[in-house]
Design a protein around this motif. Structure first.
Motif, PDB file in Angstrom:
ATOM      1  N   HIS A  60      21.513  45.888  39.235  1.00 28.72           N
ATOM      2  CA  HIS A  60      23.064  46.383  38.415  1.00 28.72           C
ATOM      3  C   HIS A  60      23.040  47.014  37.737  1.00 28.72           C
ATOM      4  O   HIS A  60      22.431  48.099  36.640  1.00 28.72           O
ATOM      5  CB  HIS A  60      23.933  45.175  37.603  1.00 28.72           C
ATOM      6  N   ASP A  61      24.077  48.821  37.814  1.00 30.15           N
ATOM      7  CA  ASP A  61      24.083  49.325  36.788  1.00 30.15           C
ATOM      8  C   ASP A  61      25.479  49.934  36.399  1.00 30.15           C
ATOM      9  O   ASP A  61      26.340  49.210  37.479  1.00 30.15           O
ATOM     10  CB  ASP A  61      23.472  50.590  37.759  1.00 30.15           C
ATOM     11  N   ARG A  62      25.967  49.545  35.371  1.00 31.14           N
ATOM     12  CA  ARG A  62      27.533  49.587  35.068  1.00 31.14           C
ATOM     13  C   ARG A  62      28.063  49.018  35.744  1.00 31.14           C
ATOM     14  O   ARG A  62      29.348  49.095  36.934  1.00 31.14           O
ATOM     15  CB  ARG A  62      28.078  51.077  35.428  1.00 31.14           C
ATOM     16  N   ASN A  63      27.592  47.545  36.085  1.00 25.99           N
ATOM     17  CA  ASN A  63      28.896  45.985  36.126  1.00 25.99           C
ATOM     18  C   ASN A  63      28.926  46.481  38.124  1.00 25.99           C
ATOM     19  O   ASN A  63      29.600  45.867  38.550  1.00 25.99           O
ATOM     20  CB  ASN A  63      29.893  45.759  35.569  1.00 25.99           C
ATOM     21  N   VAL A  64      28.096  47.498  38.470  1.00 28.64           N
ATOM     22  CA  VAL A  64      28.241  47.793  40.671  1.00 28.64           C
ATOM     23  C   VAL A  64      26.516  47.630  40.656  1.00 28.64           C
ATOM     24  O   VAL A  64      25.524  47.499  40.100  1.00 28.64           O
ATOM     25  CB  VAL A  64      28.418  49.188  40.243  1.00 28.64           C
ATOM     26  N   LEU A  65      26.736  46.649  41.846  1.00 25.05           N
ATOM     27  CA  LEU A  65      25.350  46.564  42.291  1.00 25.05           C
ATOM     28  C   LEU A  65      25.068  47.107  43.589  1.00 25.05           C
ATOM     29  O   LEU A  65      25.245  47.719  44.066  1.00 25.05           O
ATOM     30  CB  LEU A  65      25.145  44.868  42.760  1.00 25.05           C
ATOM     31  N   LEU A  66      23.728  47.562  42.575  1.00 27.75           N
ATOM     32  CA  LEU A  66      23.264  48.760  43.646  1.00 27.75           C
ATOM     33  C   LEU A  66      22.160  48.340  44.452  1.00 27.75           C
ATOM     34  O   LEU A  66      20.968  47.151  43.888  1.00 27.75           O
ATOM     35  CB  LEU A  66      22.706  49.733  43.405  1.00 27.75           C
ATOM     36  N   HIS A  67      22.472  48.275  45.515  1.00 33.23           N
ATOM     37  CA  HIS A  67      21.183  47.636  46.741  1.00 33.23           C
ATOM     38  C   HIS A  67      20.803  48.980  47.675  1.00 33.23           C
ATOM     39  O   HIS A  67      20.958  49.919  48.179  1.00 33.23           O
ATOM     40  CB  HIS A  67      21.924  47.296  47.631  1.00 33.23           C
ATOM     41  N   PRO A  68      19.411  48.897  47.367  1.00 32.59           N
ATOM     42  CA  PRO A  68      18.486  50.418  47.670  1.00 32.59           C
ATOM     43  C   PRO A  68      18.133  49.960  49.625  1.00 32.59           C
ATOM     44  O   PRO A  68      17.882  48.543  49.636  1.00 32.59           O
ATOM     45  CB  PRO A  68      17.213  50.155  46.617  1.00 32.59           C
TER      46      PRO A  68
END
Length: 444
Positions: A60-68
């Motif tokens: 999570h970054d700034r309340n957003v899920l980042l999916h690599p």
């Protein structure tokens, strides 16, 4: 099994960069525009983290899920450097350099698009909205439609779409069009791009024109003391010209340097300083290396001919520059030179305009940049014609300080403030939802 993310953005890159072992937010208007939507809808961003062979878990970054999405060295070389940037990029930019048509690159491009589609299918909730971004992922909508027919899928092309005759050169044109047929809505920067696309597809695909913009609030006024100090460091010239570009052969950097050199050689300008900020880009690709060599040779030649000790005519920076520092240069420049041979939009033009709310400054803009549609009152030029660039520069210099120039710049500034990147995203997503709703009613 499906995921629980009701809004998914999928792009070639995640909106973060790895800097000294830490993930830091990437600069860019797309991130700023979509972040509130992502946060409000339990959203997820799917993309490559920018590091080859990186085995990473979602975070999570700034309340957003980042999916690599992991890419190996072959993926990077053949999908990104190869098919995306040595095949599609030059083809979509009117063959400024010849595209390379390589079967193995195409196969890797297709394979990587399948990876992206598979990851999105796994994280998207039932009936989620997915927004696919740009030319690297042209196959994803179609692949995703096969995997998850419940999804609402939008696609936006950030670069130009070529004329039908040029696009038909591509050996895999049918596959790319089939990929875009999977989208409920395909968006373009300019109506001309949309028309080019419509000329080669069936009538049952929904398209629209949605020119992207910036968040002007991040390019507000700069303190005059900072501007004065920067101009003093440059030797307090009468006129400061500025160029800010990726070091890309489509941007016309060499042509504006040639125009400036001829203006000095002809004695038509005096006490003019040019700052060229050229961000490193795709430096392993031959045509990019050739562009850098030609640009740097021109910088050296101009400074050798017309500069003085401690006071060059051209200040050349081949490096990344933070937005806060870039704002200072925008504010200090009397004239911005944006002269691409072809550009989907060119947000640099809008960023410069946003930094001049009082109406000072002037914009010399290529007529082949997407931004010229909205900013048509700028000093437009033909970047293929050195005389046209020279004339636009001279017109901008001679108009400095006039009431007409101030009024024009204020009108450009109002345009940028009225049509922001947030408005762009909202308009596209509203149309996407409306398109999906109409389709649902027709199939009911």
């Amino acid at each position: 099994m499906v995921g629980d993310n009701s809004f998914v953005v999928v792009a070639n890159r995640l909106p973060v960069d790895l800097v000294y072992g830490q993930w830091v937010p990437s600069p860019g208007g797309l991130v700023a525009a979509l972040e509130p939507v992502l946060q409000a809808h339990h959203g997820c961003w799917v993309g490559w983290p920018g590091v080859v062979d990186a085995a990473m878990e979602p975070f999570h970054d700034r309340n957003v899920l980042l999916h690599p999405v992991p890419l190996d060295q072959q993926d990077y070389e053949q999908f990104y450097e190869g098919f995306s940037n040595a095949t599609l990029w030059p083809l979509f930019h009117d063959l400024i350099v010849p595209p390379v048509y390589d079967q193995s690159w195409w196969e890797t491009y297709r394979s990587v698009n399948e990876k992206f589609a598979t990851e999105v299918a796994a994280v998207a909730a039932d009936n989620a909205t997915v927004w696919v971004q740009d030319y690297q992922l042209l196959l994803v909508p179609g692949l995703l439609r096969e995997m998850r027919p419940d999804l609402t899928i939008g696609f936006f092309l950030h670069i130009p779409f070529p004329s039908p005759d040029l696009f038909r050169q591509l050996p895999w044109r049918a596959e790319l069009i089939a990929g875009l047929h999977g989208a409920d809505l395909v968006g373009f920067q300019r109506s001309r791009d949309e028309e080019n696309f419509r000329a080669i597809v069936d009538a049952d695909i929904t398209t629209g024109t949605f020119p992207i913009s910036i968040d002007p609030s991040t390019f507000g006024p700069v303190e005059q003391e900072i501007v004065a100090k920067l101009r003093e460091q440059l030797g307090s010239p009468h006129t400061v010209l500025l160029g800010v570009d990726r070091l890309d052969y489509t941007k016309g950097i060499l042509q504006r340097l040639t125009a400036l050199e001829e203006l000095y050689d002809e004695g038509q300008v005096h006490d003019v300083t040019f700052i060229q900020i050229a961000t490193p880009s795709r430096e392993r690709i031959d045509h990019y290396q050739q562009t850098r060599s030609a640009v740097e040779e021109a910088v050296g030649r101009i400074n050798g001919r017309f500069g003085e000790i401690g006071r060059p005519v051209v200040h050349y920076y081949h490096r990344q520059m933070q937005k806060a520092q870039l704002r200072n240069y925008y504010a200090a420049a009397d004239i911005m030179l944006v002269t691409p041979f072809k550009d989907g939009m060119n947000l640099v033009a809008k960023e410069y305009v946003a930094c001049h709310p009082e109406g000072n400054g002037a914009l010399v803009l290529s007529e082949f940049a997407g931004a010229a549609v909205e900013l048509h009152k700028a000093h437009l030029c033909n970047p293929f014609d050195t005389e046209s660039i020279k004339s636009a520069i001279l017109d901008a210099i001679s108009a400095q300080g006039s009431e007409a120039a101030r009024t024009t710049m204020q009108e450009l500034n109002q345009q940028v403030n009225d049509f922001t990147v947030a408005r762009w995203a909202e308009t596209f997503l509203n149309e996407l939802n409306a398109t999906r709703s109409r389709a649902g009613k027709e199939n009911a």
